[in-house]
Enzyme design. Structure first.
Site, short mmCIF file in Angstrom:
data_model
loop_
_atom_site.label_atom_id
_atom_site.label_comp_id
_atom_site.label_asym_id
_atom_site.label_seq_id
_atom_site.Cartn_x
_atom_site.Cartn_y
_atom_site.Cartn_z
N HIS A 169 1.88 4.58 -2.72
CA HIS A 169 1.91 6.02 -2.45
C HIS A 169 3.27 6.62 -2.79
O HIS A 169 3.36 7.69 -3.42
CB HIS A 169 1.60 6.28 -0.97
CG HIS A 169 0.17 6.10 -0.60
ND1 HIS A 169 -0.86 6.64 -1.32
CD2 HIS A 169 -0.40 5.44 0.46
CE1 HIS A 169 -2.02 6.33 -0.74
NE2 HIS A 169 -1.76 5.59 0.33
N HIS A 212 0.83 -1.20 0.00
CA HIS A 212 0.00 0.00 0.00
C HIS A 212 0.87 1.26 0.00
O HIS A 212 0.66 2.17 -0.81
CB HIS A 212 -0.90 -0.03 1.24
CG HIS A 212 -1.82 1.13 1.38
ND1 HIS A 212 -3.14 1.09 1.01
CD2 HIS A 212 -1.61 2.40 1.84
CE1 HIS A 212 -3.71 2.25 1.24
NE2 HIS A 212 -2.80 3.07 1.75
N GLU A 213 1.85 1.29 0.91
CA GLU A 213 2.69 2.48 1.03
C GLU A 213 3.68 2.61 -0.13
O GLU A 213 4.04 3.73 -0.52
CB GLU A 213 3.44 2.45 2.37
CG GLU A 213 2.53 2.50 3.58
CD GLU A 213 1.64 3.73 3.58
OE1 GLU A 213 2.07 4.79 3.09
OE2 GLU A 213 0.51 3.63 4.10
#
Length: 506
Positions: free
Chosen positions: A162, A158-159
């Protein structure tokens, strides 16, 4: 309930960490060196929260963010579209789930949990997506490794989404980190806030939506691995020949000299063929829902094997005609032309072996030999199940079918060579299922327009990109966003509270 030793260990461990941190920071002689040590290694400690941040991976993130710019533009643009759709979809999903949960709570006969769309606690999807795994409450201890490692991997992916999207949009990347909150691991990226505020709302959307997009992709990739696993493992394992026993619980009714052993291949339950684990579960479900099957026994055999016994009724209305001390005999019922209800205490294995399964006497008419369909007279929900696992003698199981399902672990994969592990396919299957569940859960929850989640920033950027010409005043747009976030936060909080109650209180 969560075991008390687990609670004591977790609370005691965190208290020890926080106490040590407080003492070191309050010590005149050690404070400076301790704080320098924390700063050097990027560590920070707070109550029930341990965080580590580093710049070691910055170069790798920059390499990813500058790789094939056109492809990354299309990739994160697709993620932006997915993130916006997921934001609206998550609100609809949470709303429907809340209504279903409230309806179930108000009805006297609640629906089975399989019928609920979303029960928010942590995550395990079935129809739509259901989040229901709580460590120590309804998650087995043996599954904790899968659970926490899947949470960590889902958070890291997920990160990473980003971070790479931010570099692609020329936002400065400060570092990457991992944290532990109570017992849950997670990850984060540190971006330069000023750069984020200077780029356009559409660019912001690509960054903010990248996390849920990457979680969705991880879930799809895990599903593909799970779906293609028979083909992937085909050189080493074959399928479609039965369900391989990988573990039998010590307290399982199937444990014993005439029971199941690790490495046994189950091929039939009664007259239901078993080719894989799904068949095993399906057959047990059918056996549980349908009435007990009978077995064809000739009149001569019936007369030879039966012996006089006292007949009495149990509290549930069923009939018992054998001694309570007998471990091999079972009371059977049958009907004939003179009396529709006859009972005989018979040795179970001699009756069942080489006997045809039947429902009525008509199923037993063969070669003009008088035969009867004798059915075990057992308590409600109890079944006599014949389990075939050649070349061993058939196992005869008496009990609730679900007890057999819960205490015996199986795999659809049979090793082609003896040195191959029977647990490897199970490990891969279980890990993929957890990744699908938890990565999908992270995508859904983060897409909700709620304070402190990705949905908050996705909503704000979306409103700036779409309503700037309709609502000129920025303060009015912020007010609209605040009201939506307030409603989304209340909706998520209600689902979490009711989900926890449904899992822990029932």
């Amino acid at each position: 309930m969560i075991p008390v030793p687990v609670v004591v260990t977790v609370l005691g461990g965190w208290c020890a960490v926080y106490l040590a941190d407080t003492l070191l920071k309050s010590s005149n002689s050690l404070k400076a060196s301790y704080e320098d040590w924390l700063l050097t290694y990027g560590l920070s400690v707070s109550p029930f929260h341990l965080r580590w941040q580093t710049a070691l991976f910055n170069r790798q993130f920059y390499n990813w963010g500058r790789w094939k710019p056109k492809f990354l533009y299309l990739w994160f643009s697709a993620g932006m579209v997915f993130g916006i759709v997921a934001m609206f979809g998550s609100v609809i999903l949470l709303g429907k789930t809340l209504l279903q949960t409230l309806t179930q709570m108000l009805t006297e006969a609640p629906k089975a949990q399989n019928d609920r769309m979303l029960q928010v606690v942590v995550s395990v999807p079935s129809s739509g997506l259901r989040l229901k795994a709580v460590p120590g409450v309804n998650l087995p201890v043996s599954q904790l490794t899968y659970f926490f490692s899947s949470i960590l991997i889902s958070g890291v992916i997920h990160e990473v989404g980003h971070g790479v999207a931010a570099i692609r949009e020329q936002v400065r990347f400060n570092g990457f980190g991992i944290f532990i909150f109570i017992v849950y691991p997670g990850a984060f990226v540190d971006l330069f806030t000023t750069h984020l505020q200077l780029i356009s709302p559409v660019q912001q959307l690509r960054i903010f939506c990248a996390g849920v997009w990457h979680n969705f992709v991880l879930g799809v990739a895990s599903f593909m691995v799970l779906f293609l696993l028979p083909a992937i493992l085909f050189p080493f394992y074959y399928t479609g020949v039965g369900a391989l026993v990988t573990e039998v619980a010590e307290d399982s009714p199937a444990n014993g000299p005439r029971g199941l052993f690790v490495g046994d291949l189950v091929t039939n339950l009664q007259d239901c063929p078993v080719y894989n684990v799904e068949d095993w579960n399906s057959c047990l479900g059918d056996i549980s829902e349908k009435s007990q099957v009978g077995y064809c026994v000739s009149a001569a055999t019936l007369q030879q094997l039966s012996f006089p016994a006292r007949v009495y009724r149990r509290l549930d209305g069923t009939v018992e005609c054998c001694s309570n001390n007998s471990l091999t005999d079972i009371c059977f019922s049958y009907s004939n032309k003179l009396d529709s209800h006859m009972y005989a205490c018979l040795p179970a294995r001699k009756v069942i072996e080489a006997s045809k399964v039947c429902r009525t006497n008509m199923d037993c008419h063969k070669d003009f030999v008088p035969s009867f369909c004798v059915t075990p007279s057992l308590e409600n929900q109890t079944r006599l199940i014949r389990v075939k696992h050649p070349p061993h003698i058939d196992m005869l199981y008496v009990g609730h079918p679900m007890h057999l399902q819960y205490t015996v672990s199986l795999s659809s994969f049979v090793p082609r060579q003896n040195f191959l592990s029977i647990d490897l396919p199970v490990v891969i299957e279980t890990f993929c299922k957890y990744l699908i569940s938890l990565s999908g859960a992270l995508a859904v929850i983060n897409a909700v327009p709620c304070f402190a989640l990705d949905g908050q920033w996705i909503l704000n950027s979306f409103l700036e990109a779409t309503l700037s010409s309709l609502i000129v005043e920025k303060q009015n747009r912020e007010l609209v966003g605040f009201l939506i976030l307030l409603a989304g936060s209340a909706l998520l909080a209600a689902n979490v509270a009711l989900g926890l109650w449904m899992v822990t209180a029932r």
